[in-house]
Structures are given as C-alpha cells and as structure tokens.
Design a protein around this motif. Structure first.
Motif, PDB file in Angstrom:
ATOM      1  N   LEU A 248      -5.765 -14.492  -7.816  1.00  0.00           N
ATOM      2  CA  LEU A 248      -4.870 -14.115  -8.908  1.00  0.00           C
ATOM      3  C   LEU A 248      -3.398 -14.289  -8.523  1.00  0.00           C
ATOM      4  O   LEU A 248      -2.600 -14.791  -9.325  1.00  0.00           O
ATOM      5  CB  LEU A 248      -5.145 -12.676  -9.333  1.00  0.00           C
ATOM      6  N   THR A 249      -3.038 -13.897  -7.310  1.00  0.00           N
ATOM      7  CA  THR A 249      -1.636 -14.066  -6.907  1.00  0.00           C
ATOM      8  C   THR A 249      -1.288 -15.546  -6.785  1.00  0.00           C
ATOM      9  O   THR A 249      -0.163 -15.946  -7.094  1.00  0.00           O
ATOM     10  CB  THR A 249      -1.337 -13.329  -5.591  1.00  0.00           C
ATOM     11  N   ALA A 250      -2.256 -16.370  -6.383  1.00  0.00           N
ATOM     12  CA  ALA A 250      -2.010 -17.818  -6.300  1.00  0.00           C
ATOM     13  C   ALA A 250      -1.759 -18.420  -7.674  1.00  0.00           C
ATOM     14  O   ALA A 250      -1.120 -19.475  -7.794  1.00  0.00           O
ATOM     15  CB  ALA A 250      -3.198 -18.510  -5.630  1.00  0.00           C
ATOM     16  N   ARG A 251      -2.237 -17.744  -8.708  1.00  0.00           N
ATOM     17  CA  ARG A 251      -2.007 -18.205 -10.078  1.00  0.00           C
ATOM     18  C   ARG A 251      -0.721 -17.634 -10.667  1.00  0.00           C
ATOM     19  O   ARG A 251      -0.444 -17.818 -11.854  1.00  0.00           O
ATOM     20  CB  ARG A 251      -3.204 -17.844 -10.953  1.00  0.00           C
ATOM     21  N   GLY A 252       0.027 -16.918  -9.860  1.00  0.00           N
ATOM     22  CA  GLY A 252       1.336 -16.454 -10.302  1.00  0.00           C
ATOM     23  C   GLY A 252       1.409 -15.015 -10.766  1.00  0.00           C
ATOM     24  O   GLY A 252       2.448 -14.580 -11.278  1.00  0.00           O
ATOM     25  N   TYR A 253       0.340 -14.249 -10.562  1.00  0.00           N
ATOM     26  CA  TYR A 253       0.358 -12.863 -11.010  1.00  0.00           C
ATOM     27  C   TYR A 253       0.895 -11.926  -9.928  1.00  0.00           C
ATOM     28  O   TYR A 253       0.683 -12.146  -8.735  1.00  0.00           O
ATOM     29  CB  TYR A 253      -1.047 -12.397 -11.398  1.00  0.00           C
ATOM     30  N   ARG A 254       1.554 -10.890 -10.375  1.00  0.00           N
ATOM     31  CA  ARG A 254       1.859  -9.736  -9.523  1.00  0.00           C
ATOM     32  C   ARG A 254       0.730  -8.743  -9.768  1.00  0.00           C
ATOM     33  O   ARG A 254       0.639  -8.148 -10.843  1.00  0.00           O
ATOM     34  CB  ARG A 254       3.204  -9.118  -9.899  1.00  0.00           C
ATOM     35  N   VAL A 255      -0.153  -8.607  -8.807  1.00  0.00           N
ATOM     36  CA  VAL A 255      -1.371  -7.821  -8.995  1.00  0.00           C
ATOM     37  C   VAL A 255      -1.178  -6.401  -8.468  1.00  0.00           C
ATOM     38  O   VAL A 255      -0.892  -6.196  -7.284  1.00  0.00           O
ATOM     39  CB  VAL A 255      -2.562  -8.488  -8.288  1.00  0.00           C
ATOM     40  N   VAL A 256      -1.342  -5.440  -9.346  1.00  0.00           N
ATOM     41  CA  VAL A 256      -1.296  -4.030  -8.972  1.00  0.00           C
ATOM     42  C   VAL A 256      -2.708  -3.476  -9.132  1.00  0.00           C
ATOM     43  O   VAL A 256      -3.308  -3.576 -10.208  1.00  0.00           O
ATOM     44  CB  VAL A 256      -0.326  -3.231  -9.862  1.00  0.00           C
ATOM     45  N   LYS A 257      -3.269  -2.958  -8.041  1.00  0.00           N
ATOM     46  CA  LYS A 257      -4.567  -2.285  -8.152  1.00  0.00           C
ATOM     47  C   LYS A 257      -4.426  -0.869  -7.631  1.00  0.00           C
ATOM     48  O   LYS A 257      -3.563  -0.589  -6.793  1.00  0.00           O
ATOM     49  CB  LYS A 257      -5.663  -3.061  -7.419  1.00  0.00           C
ATOM     50  N   MET A 258      -5.250   0.016  -8.132  1.00  0.00           N
ATOM     51  CA  MET A 258      -5.070   1.438  -7.865  1.00  0.00           C
ATOM     52  C   MET A 258      -6.414   2.122  -7.688  1.00  0.00           C
ATOM     53  O   MET A 258      -7.441   1.649  -8.166  1.00  0.00           O
ATOM     54  CB  MET A 258      -4.319   2.089  -9.037  1.00  0.00           C
ATOM     55  N   ASP A 259      -6.386   3.240  -6.981  1.00  0.00           N
ATOM     56  CA  ASP A 259      -7.520   4.158  -6.989  1.00  0.00           C
ATOM     57  C   ASP A 259      -7.317   5.103  -8.162  1.00  0.00           C
ATOM     58  O   ASP A 259      -6.271   5.760  -8.267  1.00  0.00           O
ATOM     59  CB  ASP A 259      -7.584   4.972  -5.698  1.00  0.00           C
ATOM     60  N   ASN A 260      -8.296   5.186  -9.063  1.00  0.00           N
ATOM     61  CA  ASN A 260      -8.208   6.163 -10.137  1.00  0.00           C
ATOM     62  C   ASN A 260      -8.117   7.571  -9.557  1.00  0.00           C
ATOM     63  O   ASN A 260      -8.523   7.815  -8.415  1.00  0.00           O
ATOM     64  CB  ASN A 260      -9.447   6.078 -11.039  1.00  0.00           C
ATOM     65  N   ARG A 261      -7.604   8.490 -10.341  1.00  0.00           N
ATOM     66  CA  ARG A 261      -7.587   9.884  -9.897  1.00  0.00           C
ATOM     67  C   ARG A 261      -9.004  10.335  -9.524  1.00  0.00           C
ATOM     68  O   ARG A 261     -10.003   9.888 -10.085  1.00  0.00           O
ATOM     69  CB  ARG A 261      -7.012  10.797 -10.986  1.00  0.00           C
ATOM     70  N   ASP A 262      -9.079  11.190  -8.530  1.00  0.00           N
ATOM     71  CA  ASP A 262     -10.326  11.819  -8.094  1.00  0.00           C
ATOM     72  C   ASP A 262     -11.255  10.873  -7.346  1.00  0.00           C
ATOM     73  O   ASP A 262     -12.456  11.116  -7.261  1.00  0.00           O
ATOM     74  CB  ASP A 262     -11.059  12.428  -9.300  1.00  0.00           C
TER      75      ASP A 262
ATOM     76  N   LEU B 239       2.825   2.098 -13.942  1.00  0.00           N
ATOM     77  CA  LEU B 239       3.649   0.940 -14.322  1.00  0.00           C
ATOM     78  C   LEU B 239       5.115   1.347 -14.444  1.00  0.00           C
ATOM     79  O   LEU B 239       6.010   0.630 -13.981  1.00  0.00           O
ATOM     80  CB  LEU B 239       3.135   0.339 -15.634  1.00  0.00           C
ATOM     81  N   ASP B 240       5.375   2.500 -15.041  1.00  0.00           N
ATOM     82  CA  ASP B 240       6.754   2.990 -15.132  1.00  0.00           C
ATOM     83  C   ASP B 240       7.341   3.209 -13.742  1.00  0.00           C
ATOM     84  O   ASP B 240       8.492   2.843 -13.470  1.00  0.00           O
ATOM     85  CB  ASP B 240       6.796   4.299 -15.922  1.00  0.00           C
ATOM     86  N   HIS B 241       6.560   3.809 -12.863  1.00  0.00           N
ATOM     87  CA  HIS B 241       7.005   4.067 -11.488  1.00  0.00           C
ATOM     88  C   HIS B 241       7.422   2.782 -10.790  1.00  0.00           C
ATOM     89  O   HIS B 241       8.386   2.769 -10.012  1.00  0.00           O
ATOM     90  CB  HIS B 241       5.880   4.750 -10.717  1.00  0.00           C
TER      91      HIS B 241
ATOM     92  N   ILE C  34      -1.185   9.070  -6.965  1.00  0.00           N
ATOM     93  CA  ILE C  34      -2.035   7.900  -7.159  1.00  0.00           C
ATOM     94  C   ILE C  34      -1.752   6.889  -6.047  1.00  0.00           C
ATOM     95  O   ILE C  34      -0.596   6.532  -5.792  1.00  0.00           O
ATOM     96  CB  ILE C  34      -1.784   7.237  -8.530  1.00  0.00           C
ATOM     97  N   TYR C  35      -2.820   6.438  -5.396  1.00  0.00           N
ATOM     98  CA  TYR C  35      -2.704   5.374  -4.400  1.00  0.00           C
ATOM     99  C   TYR C  35      -2.752   4.033  -5.122  1.00  0.00           C
ATOM    100  O   TYR C  35      -3.570   3.812  -6.019  1.00  0.00           O
ATOM    101  CB  TYR C  35      -3.854   5.453  -3.394  1.00  0.00           C
ATOM    102  N   TYR C  36      -1.876   3.114  -4.692  1.00  0.00           N
ATOM    103  CA  TYR C  36      -1.881   1.788  -5.303  1.00  0.00           C
ATOM    104  C   TYR C  36      -1.493   0.734  -4.285  1.00  0.00           C
ATOM    105  O   TYR C  36      -0.944   1.037  -3.213  1.00  0.00           O
ATOM    106  CB  TYR C  36      -0.896   1.740  -6.489  1.00  0.00           C
TER     107      TYR C  36
ATOM    108  N   MET D 189       0.847  -1.183   0.000  1.00  0.00           N
ATOM    109  CA  MET D 189       0.000   0.000   0.000  1.00  0.00           C
ATOM    110  C   MET D 189       0.883   1.234   0.000  1.00  0.00           C
ATOM    111  O   MET D 189       1.700   1.419   0.896  1.00  0.00           O
ATOM    112  CB  MET D 189      -0.925  -0.010   1.211  1.00  0.00           C
ATOM    113  N   ALA D 190       0.739   2.051  -1.051  1.00  0.00           N
ATOM    114  CA  ALA D 190       1.666   3.169  -1.196  1.00  0.00           C
ATOM    115  C   ALA D 190       1.063   4.230  -2.101  1.00  0.00           C
ATOM    116  O   ALA D 190       0.022   4.020  -2.742  1.00  0.00           O
ATOM    117  CB  ALA D 190       2.994   2.680  -1.768  1.00  0.00           C
ATOM    118  N   GLU D 191       1.731   5.369  -2.148  1.00  0.00           N
ATOM    119  CA  GLU D 191       1.370   6.439  -3.058  1.00  0.00           C
ATOM    120  C   GLU D 191       2.507   6.655  -4.045  1.00  0.00           C
ATOM    121  O   GLU D 191       3.678   6.506  -3.701  1.00  0.00           O
ATOM    122  CB  GLU D 191       1.103   7.739  -2.302  1.00  0.00           C
TER     123      GLU D 191
END
Length: 298
Positions: free
Chosen positions: A45-59, A104-106, A11-13, A1-3
């Motif tokens: 999803l993580t159990a299936r091998g994914y690195r899951v990134v979820k985010m709060d959209n702007r605003d 994603l770049d960040h 953006i919070y993610y 959990m980070a900004e």
C-alpha cells in the motif's frame, strides 16, 4: 509506532509511508490486533502512494484495556438491539468509530480513506455514517450491515470463533492448537496456509498481547449495534465492498447486502476467499482499495 490520547483513552497506532501520501486508515476485526495487517501488505500500500495508519482497537493489543468491566451479557445486548434500546455495555461500536475519527484528528489528517475487515468493516461503516467529514472513501471487507435477516456464520465457524480456549499461560501448546484450528476453519479454501506460518502469526500476537476478555466486550458491542442500512443508504462518498464467496463466518450475503445499501458502491466478490486475507490476495485487495480511492480523487 506510538500511542495517542484520543476520545478519553489510549490508542496504539502505527503510521507508515510518506506523510504527503493519501491517508488510509486500516481497522481490524473482533479480538484481533493491528498485526492482522502484516508489514508485507502495508508495504504494498505504501508503494502505491498511501500513508497507511493502522491501529489496535480499544480493549485489544497495545491499546487501552477495559478489563475491569468484566464479561458482558450477550443475551441482554442482543435483546436491547431487538427492542431498539442502547445496550448497557462498557462501550459500543460507535465509540470505536469515534476513536478512529479522533486518531485522524490527532494525526492532523482532515480526511482519510477508511478500510476495515469484519468488525473493522462495521466500524468503518460507522465512521462514514457518524463522522462523514473525516471520510474520503469507504472500503468494507468481509463485513455486513447489521441486517438481522441475512444468514449468520456456519455452526463450525461460529464454534471456532467463540468456543473457550485453553489458557496459554497454563498450556501454550493446547492454546496454539485451538487457534490453528480456528484459522483453518475460517480460512480461504483456495489458499490454505502453511501451519508453520499460521503458528508464527499466532505466537507473535500471543507474545504481543494476550487479552481474551477484550474479544468478549467487542463481540457484545457487535451484537448490540444498530442496523446500519437506513444510514448507509444516505452515504455520498465512494465505497467498495470486498467479500469472499466461501466466507463461513460472515457469509457472502453480508457483503452483497452492504453493497446494495450504499449508493454507487462497487462489489468485488472473490471466489475461493474465506474469512481471512492470505498473502496471495494482498495485491488483489490493494487493487480493490484503489477502486474506491481513485473515485474519491476523480
């Protein structure tokens, strides 16, 4: 959990799973927070091998707000789209897609599988269109292309989504009742949710962040966004489109139109599904996501 400071805003993610896993970005719908992808779904999803990134959209949620911009003119936004002009809004869906690419770049992620539901599906499409170098595969759930010819939501569903709601600071119970009604109207008829569970989710979101004007600005951005069909037709990455046959808010025609305009896209229609993701469908949606990610890896 980070900004993250990306694209000129905060953006919070959340970043879940092994860093070496396949990156999967999850994007939410209009006025909704990243909590709409609950931990139980993320764990699948993580159990299936994914690195899951979820985010709060702007605003919305814990990301940067645009309160000072006020309530937009919805009719002007719609008129600008019809006339082929860029609407005068504090931001466009393209800006929200740029937020995703910048996040994603960040995180040092060169490419990711990009998945979104409802407005999030529109944003995911725009990431694929405008930032194709960042996208391994596209998964568009309960969304559409911006085609003005396809049917809109039912009168009841649109009213439930857009009707003014009580201020929870003045009458929390009235607000809760209105939100429960919305959830019931747009939900999946084959998997009706227990009211106690619906209320729990609403309370979590309410206590996390109450920001109703963010919904208005995001909704205006939807109304103003260009018809994506000519651009979707040029995509080359694998794509899967998932849609509920009984969706009252974004009818099934939206999903069918999306799949028809993306070369090689796979369409998964789910009988009994409305405009939500009930727990009973978590595994099935994970399977649907994998239909795109496996083709990207082939």
């Amino acid at each position: 959990m980070a900004e993250a400071q990306v694209n000129g805003i905060t953006i919070y993610y959340e970043d879940h799973g092994a860093k070496e896993g396949q990156a999967l970005l999850l994007i939410t719908g209009v006025g909704t927070q990243s909590t709409r992808y609950p931990q139980a779904f993320v764990d699948i999803l993580t159990a299936r091998g994914y690195r899951v990134v979820k985010m709060d959209n702007r605003d919305i949620g814990l990301s940067q707000k645009f309160t000072e911009a006020g309530i937009p003119d919805f009719q002007a936004a719609t008129r600008a789209k019809k006339e082929g002009r860029k609407a005068d809004l504090p931001y466009q869906l393209s800006d929200m897609a740029a937020d995703c690419a910048a996040l994603l770049d960040h995180l040092g992620i060169d490419k990711a599988h990009v998945c979104g539901f409802s407005m999030g599906g529109m944003i995911a499409q725009l990431v694929a269109i405008e930032h194709p170098e960042k996208v391994l595969s596209l998964i568009s759930i309960m969304s559409n292309t911006g085609n003005p010819e396809i049917p809109g939501g039912t009168k009841e569903a649109m009213a439930a989504l857009t009707a003014p709601r009580p201020d929870p600071n003045e009458d929390r119970e009235a607000y809760m009742a209105a939100m429960v009604n919305t959830a019931r109207v747009i939900g999946s008829p084959a998997w009706p949710q227990d009211e106690a569970l619906i209320r729990k989710g609403i309370e979590i979101d309410l206590d996390r962040s109450f920001h109703p004007t963010g919904f208005a600005r995001q909704y205006a951005a939807i109304l103003a966004t260009y018809d994506r069909r000519p651009h979707l037709q040029k995509l080359t990455m694998p794509a899967t489109v998932i849609h509920g046959i009984q969706d009252p808010l974004v009818p099934i025609e939206g999903g069918r139109d999306t799949a028809a305009n993306i070369p090689g896209a796979e369409l998964i229609e789910i009988d009994g599904m409305g405009h939500n993701i009930p727990p009973e469908l978590y595994e099935r949606l994970a399977d649907g996501i994998e239909t795109a990610t496996r083709r990207a890896a082939a």
